[in-house]
Design an enzyme around this catalytic site. Structure first.
Site, mmCIF file in Angstrom:
data_model
loop_
_atom_site.group_PDB
_atom_site.id
_atom_site.type_symbol
_atom_site.label_atom_id
_atom_site.label_comp_id
_atom_site.label_asym_id
_atom_site.label_seq_id
_atom_site.Cartn_x
_atom_site.Cartn_y
_atom_site.Cartn_z
ATOM 1 N N ARG A 1 0.881 -1.176 0.000
ATOM 2 C CA ARG A 1 0.000 0.000 0.000
ATOM 3 C C ARG A 1 0.909 1.213 0.000
ATOM 4 O O ARG A 1 1.606 1.476 0.991
ATOM 5 C CB ARG A 1 -0.921 -0.007 1.223
ATOM 6 C CG ARG A 1 -1.637 1.313 1.427
ATOM 7 C CD ARG A 1 -2.736 1.235 2.450
ATOM 8 N NE ARG A 1 -3.890 0.537 1.900
ATOM 9 C CZ ARG A 1 -5.096 0.526 2.462
ATOM 10 N NH1 ARG A 1 -5.317 1.159 3.597
ATOM 11 N NH2 ARG A 1 -6.105 -0.113 1.890
ATOM 12 N N HIS B 1 -7.544 0.995 -6.302
ATOM 13 C CA HIS B 1 -7.697 0.070 -5.168
ATOM 14 C C HIS B 1 -8.392 -1.211 -5.660
ATOM 15 O O HIS B 1 -9.531 -1.502 -5.280
ATOM 16 C CB HIS B 1 -8.507 0.752 -4.064
ATOM 17 C CG HIS B 1 -8.443 0.058 -2.726
ATOM 18 N ND1 HIS B 1 -7.617 -1.016 -2.468
ATOM 19 C CD2 HIS B 1 -9.121 0.289 -1.566
ATOM 20 C CE1 HIS B 1 -7.789 -1.408 -1.206
ATOM 21 N NE2 HIS B 1 -8.683 -0.642 -0.642
ATOM 22 N N GLN C 1 -10.093 -3.965 -3.224
ATOM 23 C CA GLN C 1 -11.399 -3.596 -2.674
ATOM 24 C C GLN C 1 -12.515 -3.989 -3.635
ATOM 25 O O GLN C 1 -13.566 -4.487 -3.220
ATOM 26 C CB GLN C 1 -11.432 -2.080 -2.433
ATOM 27 C CG GLN C 1 -12.759 -1.587 -1.898
ATOM 28 C CD GLN C 1 -13.048 -2.105 -0.501
ATOM 29 O OE1 GLN C 1 -12.197 -2.009 0.365
ATOM 30 N NE2 GLN C 1 -14.227 -2.654 -0.267
ATOM 31 N N ASP D 1 -17.553 6.914 -0.834
ATOM 32 C CA ASP D 1 -16.255 6.728 -0.167
ATOM 33 C C ASP D 1 -16.006 8.006 0.626
ATOM 34 O O ASP D 1 -16.684 9.034 0.421
ATOM 35 C CB ASP D 1 -15.160 6.505 -1.237
ATOM 36 C CG ASP D 1 -13.792 6.166 -0.653
ATOM 37 O OD1 ASP D 1 -13.686 5.899 0.565
ATOM 38 O OD2 ASP D 1 -12.806 6.166 -1.434
ATOM 39 N N CYS E 1 -16.461 1.138 1.109
ATOM 40 C CA CYS E 1 -15.235 0.356 1.346
ATOM 41 C C CYS E 1 -14.776 0.442 2.804
ATOM 42 O O CYS E 1 -14.042 -0.423 3.273
ATOM 43 C CB CYS E 1 -14.130 0.810 0.401
ATOM 44 S SG CYS E 1 -13.634 2.538 0.643
ATOM 45 N N ARG F 1 -13.440 -9.028 1.905
ATOM 46 C CA ARG F 1 -12.032 -8.747 1.615
ATOM 47 C C ARG F 1 -11.210 -10.016 1.842
ATOM 48 O O ARG F 1 -10.307 -10.340 1.070
ATOM 49 C CB ARG F 1 -11.497 -7.620 2.514
ATOM 50 C CG ARG F 1 -12.078 -6.236 2.241
ATOM 51 C CD ARG F 1 -11.704 -5.701 0.872
ATOM 52 N NE ARG F 1 -10.282 -5.622 0.652
ATOM 53 C CZ ARG F 1 -9.496 -4.580 0.979
ATOM 54 N NH1 ARG F 1 -10.040 -3.516 1.527
ATOM 55 N NH2 ARG F 1 -8.207 -4.599 0.709
#
Ligand code: CP
Ligand code: NVA
Length: 310
Positions: free
Chosen positions: A107, A134, A137, A225, A266, A294
């Protein structure tokens, strides 16, 4: 080298194949203790290094548990504790990781860092979020959407508010999997032109509007988000909140989607900013299914990267 860098790098068939594996593994584990290893333990003897330049709860826990349940081992490396934090190059860091572990999940801030890791590590590299995208996700989001709505093709998903890394990966997924995606955001917060041009070239059905009500109309799923992503500056916070407030996902906005629409996020979420508490804590919200997925979706990504998808 089978990396996992962006959704757009995959075909529809490859994405569906990974999702089927995630679904199969989730079903196979029902009722088992979370620390138990999957019966086939396909990644026995394999080690994953996880590099973090930014904070994480879900990505860190899901990859760690996914790897353990698949029979492998993990290590968490905070970039600030590595020589990377004192200026060692990403290329040399990649070469070192490649000599000692089997796979890297990272990340990072700049997307170019993930690309450099992939170029120089000599082992599979997974994008665990960059400022740009991402993709991990989105695998969990797709699994969640399919669980609640059935086949993905033909669904309409709405995205409301700021358009950042998660949105970009979602545009790629909607385009490849034949979903309509309607985005409602103020001009300055809309997706970058390059990803919209990519989607148009691929025949994607992506609608962008400044009207949040138009975006959610007839949607099977409403998503949003945070308005202040990890790559945004703290001093922009007040302005962003003020400008995005008309795009909050409220019960009134949800009521304009299909009556059986689900709400996805998310996480982490900010109640009273991008989403009202009544929505995220209400009956249409599936955000914790999404968080759990996830784990299952990341297993499929790990297996893909090590050539173990059956
Ligand atoms: N959704 C997500 O990636 O969460 P974390 O930042 O907690 O990993
Ligand atoms: N857009 C958010 C996603 C967090 C998982 C961020 O980059 O902070």
């Amino acid at each position: 080298m089978p990396h996992f860098i962006d959704i757009a790098d995959f075909s529809k068939e490859a994405l569906l194949h990974m999702l089927a594996e995630a679904k199969r593994r989730k079903a196979a584990r029902a009722g088992q203790p979370k620390g138990a290893v999957d019966t086939d333990a396909p990644l026995t003897g394999r080690a994953l290094a996880m590099v973090f330049e930014k904070p994480s709860t879900r990505t860190r826990i899901s990859f760690d548990m996914a790897m353990r349940q698949l029979g492998g081992s993990t290590m968490v490396l905070n970039a600030g504790d590595m020589q990377l934090g004192r200026g060692e190059s990403i290329e040399d860091t990649a070469r070192v990781l490649g000599r000692m572990v089997d796979m890297v999940m990272a990340r990072v801030h700049g997307h170019d860092k993930i690309e450099a890791l992939a170029e120089f590590a000599g082992i599979p590299v997974i994008n665990g979020l960059t400022d740009l995208s991402h993709p991990c996700q989105i695998m969990a989001d797709l699994q969640t959407l399919e669980e609640h709505k059935g086949a993905l093709e033909g669904l309409t998903v709405a995205w409301v508010g700021d358009c950042a890394n998660v949105t970009r990966s979602w545009i790629e997924a909607a385009t490849l999997l034949g979903m309509c995606m309607k985005i409602g955001a103020p001009k300055e917060y809309q997706p970058e032109a390059d990803v919209l041009a990519w989607a148009a070239e691929k025949g994607g059905d992506i609608v962008v509007t400044e009207d949040p009500a138009e975006a959610v109309k007839d949607a099977d799923c409403v998503m949003t988000d945070t308005w202040i992503s990890m790559h945004h500056k703290e001093e922009e916070k007040a302005r962003r909140i003020a400008e995005l407030m008309p795009y909050q996902v409220t019960p009134e906005l949800m009521a304009k989607a299909k009556p059986d629409a689900i709400f996805m996020h998310c996480l982490p979420a900010h109640r009273g900013e991008e989403v009202a508490a009544e929505v995220i804590d209400g009956p249409q919200s599936v955000v914790f299914d999404e968080a759990e997925n996830r784990l299952h979706a990341q297993k499929a990504v790990l297996l893909h990267c090590l050539g173990k998808l059956v």
